[in-house]
Design a protein around this motif. Structure first.
Motif, mmCIF file in Angstrom:
data_model
loop_
_atom_site.group_PDB
_atom_site.id
_atom_site.type_symbol
_atom_site.label_atom_id
_atom_site.label_comp_id
_atom_site.label_asym_id
_atom_site.label_seq_id
_atom_site.Cartn_x
_atom_site.Cartn_y
_atom_site.Cartn_z
ATOM 1 N N PRO A 289 -1.179 13.533 11.583
ATOM 2 C CA PRO A 289 -3.165 13.457 12.164
ATOM 3 C C PRO A 289 -3.166 12.925 10.925
ATOM 4 C CG PRO A 289 -3.186 15.499 12.717
ATOM 5 C CD PRO A 289 -1.592 15.340 12.492
ATOM 6 N N ASN A 290 -3.030 13.770 9.712
ATOM 7 C CA ASN A 290 -4.140 13.519 8.462
ATOM 8 C C ASN A 290 -3.363 12.651 7.756
ATOM 9 O OD1 ASN A 290 -6.255 15.387 8.711
ATOM 10 N ND2 ASN A 290 -4.111 16.879 9.348
ATOM 11 N N LYS A 291 -2.790 11.576 7.892
ATOM 12 C CA LYS A 291 -2.166 10.122 7.043
ATOM 13 C C LYS A 291 -1.849 9.711 8.031
ATOM 14 C CE LYS A 291 0.453 13.398 4.415
ATOM 15 N NZ LYS A 291 1.636 13.936 3.823
ATOM 16 N N LEU A 292 -2.508 7.959 7.311
ATOM 17 C CA LEU A 292 -2.395 6.563 8.062
ATOM 18 C C LEU A 292 -1.924 6.364 6.971
ATOM 19 C CD1 LEU A 292 -3.043 4.519 9.815
ATOM 20 C CD2 LEU A 292 -4.984 4.261 8.315
ATOM 21 N N LEU A 293 -0.936 5.525 7.134
ATOM 22 C CA LEU A 293 0.507 4.507 6.027
ATOM 23 C C LEU A 293 -0.255 2.452 6.698
ATOM 24 C CD1 LEU A 293 2.703 4.286 4.126
ATOM 25 C CD2 LEU A 293 4.103 4.307 6.404
ATOM 26 N N VAL A 294 -0.632 2.717 5.571
ATOM 27 C CA VAL A 294 -0.319 1.006 5.652
ATOM 28 C C VAL A 294 -0.253 0.170 4.396
ATOM 29 C CG1 VAL A 294 -2.860 -0.421 4.751
ATOM 30 C CG2 VAL A 294 -3.117 1.612 5.957
ATOM 31 N N ARG A 295 0.676 -0.985 4.997
ATOM 32 C CA ARG A 295 1.885 -1.682 4.262
ATOM 33 C C ARG A 295 1.083 -2.908 4.331
ATOM 34 N NH1 ARG A 295 4.918 0.893 7.979
ATOM 35 N NH2 ARG A 295 6.257 2.856 7.497
ATOM 36 N N MET A 296 1.651 -3.604 2.828
ATOM 37 C CA MET A 296 0.843 -5.392 3.011
ATOM 38 C C MET A 296 2.476 -5.222 1.777
ATOM 39 S SD MET A 296 -3.386 -4.922 1.985
ATOM 40 C CE MET A 296 -3.828 -4.380 3.551
ATOM 41 N N ASN A 297 2.947 -6.659 2.753
ATOM 42 C CA ASN A 297 3.814 -7.103 1.147
ATOM 43 C C ASN A 297 3.417 -7.428 0.081
ATOM 44 O OD1 ASN A 297 6.510 -7.623 3.302
ATOM 45 N ND2 ASN A 297 5.668 -9.478 4.319
ATOM 46 N N GLY A 298 4.365 -7.434 -0.793
ATOM 47 C CA GLY A 298 4.098 -7.200 -2.576
ATOM 48 C C GLY A 298 3.440 -6.133 -3.371
ATOM 49 N N LYS A 299 3.328 -5.113 -1.879
ATOM 50 C CA LYS A 299 2.091 -3.896 -3.096
ATOM 51 C C LYS A 299 2.635 -3.037 -2.284
ATOM 52 C CE LYS A 299 -2.364 -6.487 -1.915
ATOM 53 N NZ LYS A 299 -3.649 -6.653 -1.661
ATOM 54 N N PRO A 300 2.345 -1.528 -3.387
ATOM 55 C CA PRO A 300 3.075 -0.185 -3.142
ATOM 56 C C PRO A 300 2.064 0.090 -1.494
ATOM 57 C CG PRO A 300 1.855 -0.672 -5.211
ATOM 58 C CD PRO A 300 1.758 -1.428 -4.027
ATOM 59 N N HIS A 301 2.910 0.750 -0.670
ATOM 60 C CA HIS A 301 2.769 1.460 0.101
ATOM 61 C C HIS A 301 1.661 2.765 0.737
ATOM 62 C CE1 HIS A 301 7.015 0.718 2.473
ATOM 63 N NE2 HIS A 301 6.581 -0.335 1.918
ATOM 64 N N GLN A 302 0.501 2.589 1.369
ATOM 65 C CA GLN A 302 -0.983 2.954 0.637
ATOM 66 C C GLN A 302 -1.044 4.432 1.696
ATOM 67 O OE1 GLN A 302 -4.539 0.840 0.222
ATOM 68 N NE2 GLN A 302 -3.068 -0.722 0.890
ATOM 69 N N ILE A 303 -1.093 5.498 1.908
ATOM 70 C CA ILE A 303 -1.173 6.472 2.705
ATOM 71 C C ILE A 303 -2.515 7.015 2.388
ATOM 72 C CG2 ILE A 303 -0.848 9.355 3.307
ATOM 73 C CD1 ILE A 303 2.373 8.781 1.901
ATOM 74 N N TYR A 304 -3.961 6.422 3.552
ATOM 75 C CA TYR A 304 -4.815 7.574 3.985
ATOM 76 C C TYR A 304 -4.861 9.053 4.686
ATOM 77 C CZ TYR A 304 -6.814 2.067 3.574
ATOM 78 O OH TYR A 304 -6.522 0.735 2.504
ATOM 79 N N THR A 305 -5.891 9.546 4.173
ATOM 80 C CA THR A 305 -5.642 10.694 3.826
ATOM 81 C C THR A 305 -7.161 10.868 4.455
ATOM 82 O OG1 THR A 305 -6.346 11.163 2.081
ATOM 83 C CG2 THR A 305 -4.438 11.808 2.318
ATOM 84 N N ARG A 306 -7.102 11.709 5.952
ATOM 85 C CA ARG A 306 -8.622 12.262 6.195
ATOM 86 C C ARG A 306 -9.514 11.962 5.477
ATOM 87 N NH1 ARG A 306 -10.752 15.933 7.205
ATOM 88 N NH2 ARG A 306 -9.377 17.262 6.295
#
Length: 397
Positions: A289-306
């Protein structure tokens, strides 16, 4: 700062259910007291009077406030001076008891926290909503997964338009503990959850499918229009569904799916959700639960932490208790539901108004919405997946 200012005292809690052998009762008690804003002072811990009394020491409830029934508790608490009686009760009992217990306390003027699903059927849920509105009490439904900081971060990102127009929601809740008929072995938790007389018209979909549905509603705020569902019993001899899937059409044109299982080998408490928008998508897993994965085309995947820094919104920040690298999970999320509702309980006690339609915690409207979801899923499945309407007036954005 004083506790629960301007009341400047702890709120007094009563626990209904939670007797010896209970799981969720202990969770309620732990979460409610986590932030030192409440104290557990009374309870009716079991429908068995002997067990109710015997369970009281487990919670440090004094013997004179360890009641043997809900009517006894309400009568006794109302006779106490206002500065001694409970401010709220937490209902941690099987589904079929939620309505009479919650309704009785609400009518008596006590604030209520209630487990989900809200009631045994939709008619009871709608009646309870009227009682809550008439009584003016604070009423929270413990869809506790909405309390996770990164779930609230996801909600804030959607509401701020960071994902663009929402196109799709995929929510899953997968367990494996009912792969065999534990109810035939008199396992307590399995027995009532698979019994139509205690659980209601749905099994797996009522128990955990409602959580997956509610998570999508909370994060996106989209209003569901129609639903098509297939529920199935895979374990021979079982009375209620142990697997199911539903498709939802939302008012903005988005599509959603909810899949729930309690018969998938090796799965523990695997709730997760994916949301697709025109600008980006996100993914969150309850077991991490302490990670949120955010994706956008053409950009590196982002991992938001709590507790990852300034990129997080205010909602995640106020929902976080510990510094970076110190995991927060189930109890803390549950406590966030209590904390948000406490704010309204304090307002009510201080003679101030509060808006249950815009509450951060799941309220009576969310509970009714969940019962509407269950009812229409069962009806659709019985009609071979027919598309059925979901009532708009039971939803909040």
């Amino acid at each position: 700062m004083p506790v629960n200012a301007p009341l400047n005292r702890k709120l007094r809690m009563g626990l209904i259910g939670g007797g010896q052998g209970s799981f969720i009762g202990r969770v309620h008690a732990t979460a409610a007291l986590l932030d030192n804003r409440a104290e557990l002072v009374a309870g009716a811990l079991s429908s068995d009077p002997v067990k109710a009394k015997a369970s009281a020491p487990d919670y440090d409830i004094p013997a004179d406030r360890a009641y043997t029934s809900v009517p006894e508790m309400i009568d006794a608490e109302l006779k106490l001076p206002a500065d001694q009686r409970v401010d709220f009760v937490s209902v941690a009992t099987p589904n079929h008891t939620h309505f009479p217990i919650a309704a009785a306390f609400a009518k008596a003027g006590f604030n209520v926290f209630c487990d989900k699903p809200l009631t045994f059927d939709l008619a009871q849920a709608e009646q309870l909503a009227e009682i809550v509105r008439d009584s003016g009490v604070v009423f929270a439904v413990t869809h506790n997964y909405t309390g996770y900081p990164l779930v609230r971060q996801a909600r804030e990102m959607v509401m701020n338009g960071e994902l663009g127009e929402i196109n799709a929601i995929r929510a899953f809740y997968i367990q494996g503990w009912l792969r065999t008929r534990l109810e035939a072995e008199n396992q307590k938790q399995a027995a009532w959850r698979t019994d139509p007389s205690k659980s209601g018209i749905a099994g797996c979909f009522g128990d955990i499918g409602t959580h997956a549905y509610n998570l999508g509603r909370f994060i996106t705020g989209l209003i569901p229009e129609d639903i098509s569902a297939h529920l199935k019993i895979f374990e021979p001899g079982r009375a209620l569904d142990d697997y199911g899937t539903a498709i939802i059409r939302f008012g903005n044109g988005a599509l959603g799916t909810v899949t729930a299982s309690q018969i998938s080998h090796g799965r523990e408490n695997d709730l997760w959700i994916e949301v697709d928008g025109t600008k980006g998508s996100l993914e969150w897993h309850q077991e991490e639960p302490n990670k949120l994965l955010v994706r956008m085309n053409g950009k590196p995947h982002q991992i938001y932490t709590r507790n990852g820094g300034p990129y997080l919104g205010a909602l995640a920040g106020v929902s976080t208790r510990l510094p970076s690298g110190h995991p927060e999970a189930f109890f803390e999320a549950f406590a966030n539901i209590y904390a948000a509702a406490y704010d309204d309980i304090v307002k009510r006690a201080n003679g101030q108004s509060f808006d249950r339609e815009k509450s951060l915690y799941p309220s009576i409207g969310d509970g009714v919405d969940g019962m509407n979801f269950i009812t229409q899923c069962v009806a659709s499945s019985q009609q071979n997946g027919a598309w059925l309407k979901l009532k708009h007036d039971l939803c909040r954005s």
